[in-house]
Design an enzyme around this catalytic site. Structure first.
Site, PDB file in Angstrom:
ATOM      1  N   GLY A 125       5.702   4.837  -8.560  1.00 25.90           N
ATOM      2  CA  GLY A 125       6.561   3.665  -8.718  1.00 25.90           C
ATOM      3  C   GLY A 125       5.717   2.388  -8.780  1.00 25.90           C
ATOM      4  N   HIS A 126       4.706   2.307  -7.899  1.00 27.51           N
ATOM      5  CA  HIS A 126       3.813   1.138  -7.933  1.00 27.51           C
ATOM      6  C   HIS A 126       3.010   1.122  -9.234  1.00 27.51           C
ATOM      7  CE1 HIS A 126       4.238   1.758  -3.477  1.00 27.51           C
ATOM      8  NE2 HIS A 126       4.467   0.462  -3.547  1.00 27.51           N
ATOM      9  N   LEU A 162       0.556   3.689  -2.026  1.00 23.39           N
ATOM     10  CA  LEU A 162       0.978   3.592  -3.427  1.00 23.39           C
ATOM     11  C   LEU A 162       1.403   4.948  -3.994  1.00 23.39           C
ATOM     12  CD1 LEU A 162      -1.761   1.143  -4.764  1.00 23.39           C
ATOM     13  CD2 LEU A 162       0.459   0.620  -3.740  1.00 23.39           C
ATOM     14  N   GLY A 216       0.823  -1.203   0.000  1.00 23.72           N
ATOM     15  CA  GLY A 216       0.000   0.000   0.000  1.00 23.72           C
ATOM     16  C   GLY A 216       0.856   1.252   0.000  1.00 23.72           C
ATOM     17  N   GLU A 256      12.944  -2.318  -9.260  1.00 23.11           N
ATOM     18  CA  GLU A 256      14.405  -2.497  -9.198  1.00 23.11           C
ATOM     19  C   GLU A 256      15.022  -1.681  -8.071  1.00 23.11           C
ATOM     20  OE1 GLU A 256      15.883  -1.545 -13.099  1.00 23.11           O
ATOM     21  OE2 GLU A 256      15.281  -3.495 -13.910  1.00 23.11           O
ATOM     22  N   SER A 271       9.408   6.582  -3.221  1.00 21.14           N
ATOM     23  CA  SER A 271       9.336   5.651  -2.106  1.00 21.14           C
ATOM     24  C   SER A 271       8.209   6.099  -1.188  1.00 21.14           C
ATOM     25  CB  SER A 271      10.657   5.684  -1.331  1.00 21.14           C
ATOM     26  OG  SER A 271      10.477   5.100  -0.056  1.00 21.14           O
ATOM     27  N   GLN A 298       8.391  -8.645   7.907  1.00 19.78           N
ATOM     28  CA  GLN A 298       9.577  -8.022   7.303  1.00 19.78           C
ATOM     29  C   GLN A 298       9.989  -6.734   8.010  1.00 19.78           C
ATOM     30  OE1 GLN A 298       7.382  -7.582   3.380  1.00 19.78           O
ATOM     31  NE2 GLN A 298       8.720  -5.814   3.205  1.00 19.78           N
TER      32      GLN A 298
HETATM   33  O1  PAF Z   1       8.330  -4.176  -1.877  1.00 14.90           O
HETATM   34  C1  PAF Z   1       7.335  -4.331  -1.130  1.00 14.90           C
HETATM   35  O2  PAF Z   1       6.406  -3.492  -1.096  1.00 14.90           O
HETATM   36  C2  PAF Z   1       7.267  -5.532  -0.205  1.00 14.90           C
HETATM   37  O3  PAF Z   1       8.506  -5.853   0.294  1.00 14.90           O
HETATM   38  C3  PAF Z   1       6.588  -6.748  -0.865  1.00 14.90           C
HETATM   39  C4  PAF Z   1       7.376  -7.260  -2.054  1.00 14.90           C
HETATM   40  C5  PAF Z   1       5.185  -6.373  -1.303  1.00 14.90           C
HETATM   41  C6  PAF Z   1       6.490  -7.898   0.160  1.00 14.90           C
HETATM   42  O4  PAF Z   1       5.774  -7.523   1.290  1.00 14.90           O
END
Ligand code: PAF
Length: 281
Positions: free
Chosen positions: A36-37, A33, A31, A148, A185, A61
């Site tokens: 980039g997304h 967003l 999310g 990337e 970002s 993570q």
């Molecule tokens: O790049 C991200 O937003 C996250 O690390 C991902 C790949 C969606 C995994 O949670």
């Protein structure tokens, strides 16, 4: 756009696509967003009949609970952006959906998870590999799209997909930048105005490295060039600088004879930003 809150729902939607002979592209996100997304979505739309996105802030993570709490959550705006971009279905799973009670299975790229960025963020890439493997199993895509900018993440996901024989093509999409070169970002919104002005120094240092690189230039010289440029910006604290061989993802040293990837991270206030560049000498 189908909005699926559960795993069974998205499986039924994807089964419908498959039944009609459609190919499926997956765009996993956390999310918050930005453009980039949207570049991932547009790459997915260009190569697949149907595009499925996921929005899941993956707790495994994040190192610290505070970081997870601070992660921006903008679900309504995200859904509007995905709909405008022509995404066909979105999965919004809960933590319990992804990590069922009592779950004990993890996925880890044993070397790649612990080097470079992984050395300073223990457990981070294990969390990424685990959730992405789950999302591949849930959505069963033909192709999946990742930026990337998260260079080591992309390498981890490629290795994981290859090692576990996922029938998914992992596609890397070039970094999208603001007009002044700052890589997009979700963290950029947390920068103070002064730090936002200073942050393009990351891209500038990579530009300088790219200009320096010719056959025979050493990895150490490239690193020196980058350090020199970052040092001109007092608001930037360089945290990580790694130069790796493309493909093997092992440290590059001495004269450059083949393409290398440069990964850089720096702190601006309490915001850690990363950037990356592949360079062919
Ligand atoms: O790049 C991200 O937003 C996250 O690390 C991902 C790949 C969606 C995994 O949670």
């Amino acid at each position: 756009m189908d909005i699926c809150s559960g795993i069974d729902d998205i499986r039924a939607v994807v089964a419908g696509y498959r039944g009609a002979g459609r190919s499926v592209g997956l765009v996993p996100t956390m999310g918050a967003l930005h453009d980039g997304h949207m570049a991932l979505v547009s790459a997915a739309k260009g190569a697949n009949d149907r595009v499925v996105a996921t929005i899941f802030v993956n707790p495994t993570q994040f190192g610290e609970a505070a970081d997870l709490e601070a992660y921006p959550r903008t679900q309504e705006a995200d859904l509007a952006m995905l709909k405008d971009a022509g995404v066909d279905a979105v999965l919004l799973p809960t933590v319990e959906d992804i990590y069922p009670e009592g779950d004990e299975t993890i996925v880890e790229t044993t070397r790649l998870a612990g080097v470079f960025h992984g050395a300073v963020r223990p457990g981070h890439f294990r969390g990424v590999a685990t959730v992405v493997a789950k999302l591949f199993n849930i959505a069963g895509p033909d192709r999946a799209y990742f930026g990337e900018k998260d260079y080591q993440q992309l390498a981890v996901i490629r290795r994981m997909a290859r090692d576990l024989h996922f029938a998914v093509e992992v596609v890397g999409v070039p970094t999208v930048r603001e007009a002044d070169g700052l890589a997009m970002s979700s963290r950029n919104v947390r920068l103070s105005p002064e730090d936002r002005t200073a942050a393009p120094i990351l891209n500038a240092s990579l530009d300088a490295a790219e200009k320096t690189a010719r056959p025979g230039t050493t990895a150490e010289e490239l690193a020196e060039t980058i350090r020199g440029v970052i040092a001109t910006e007092p608001r930037a604290t360089l945290k990580g600088l790694d130069i790796v061989r493309v493909g093997s993802f092992t440290p590059a040293a001495g004269p450059l004879t083949a393409p290398v990837g440069i990964m850089i991270s720096a702190e601006f206030g309490d915001v850690l930003l990363i950037d990356q560049r592949e360079i062919t000498p």
